[in-house]
Design a protein around this motif. Structure first.
Motif, mmCIF file in Angstrom:
data_model
loop_
_atom_site.group_PDB
_atom_site.id
_atom_site.type_symbol
_atom_site.label_atom_id
_atom_site.label_comp_id
_atom_site.label_asym_id
_atom_site.label_seq_id
_atom_site.Cartn_x
_atom_site.Cartn_y
_atom_site.Cartn_z
ATOM 1 N N VAL A 4 38.215 1.759 11.299
ATOM 2 C CA VAL A 4 39.326 2.688 11.102
ATOM 3 C C VAL A 4 40.072 2.280 9.833
ATOM 4 N N ILE A 9 45.070 5.490 10.192
ATOM 5 C CA ILE A 9 46.152 5.016 11.069
ATOM 6 C C ILE A 9 47.466 5.655 10.656
ATOM 7 N N ILE A 56 43.204 1.614 22.412
ATOM 8 C CA ILE A 56 42.574 2.326 21.300
ATOM 9 C C ILE A 56 41.130 2.600 21.683
ATOM 10 N N THR A 58 37.409 4.197 20.752
ATOM 11 C CA THR A 58 36.577 4.491 19.591
ATOM 12 C C THR A 58 35.322 5.234 20.045
ATOM 13 N N LEU A 64 38.035 5.864 15.205
ATOM 14 C CA LEU A 64 39.151 6.118 16.105
ATOM 15 C C LEU A 64 38.989 7.461 16.807
ATOM 16 N N TYR A 67 44.290 7.097 21.225
ATOM 17 C CA TYR A 67 45.078 5.894 21.460
ATOM 18 C C TYR A 67 46.247 6.229 22.372
#
Length: 72
Positions: A4, A9, A56, A58, A64, A67
């Motif tokens: 990620v 993010i 989190i 994946t 990602l 979350y």
């Protein structure tokens, strides 16, 4: 396993949330990091004034997916 980018993010949270999380990490408040291979999920325990959990998820490539945070 976890692929990620910082850009990704920052696109998923506010600037203040990112800065707060980074500060927690830099100041040693991240107490535990676990990876659950079956669920493709990271679990992070953060302790500040109280303890909270960040999860989190994946995908198979480590990108990602989703979350959550118990602080919200």
């Amino acid at each position: 396993m976890f692929d990620v980018s910082l850009h990704e993010i920052m696109n998923r949270c506010s600037t203040s949330t990112y800065q707060e999380g980074r500060s927690y990490f830099e100041n040693g408040h991240v107490k535990r990091l676990m990876y659950h291979k079956k669920d493709k999920k990271y679990v992070v325990i953060v302790e500040v004034k109280k303890s909270y959990t960040v999860e989190i998820w994946t995908d198979a490539r480590g990108k990602l997916k989703n979350y959550s945070c118990s602080c919200i």
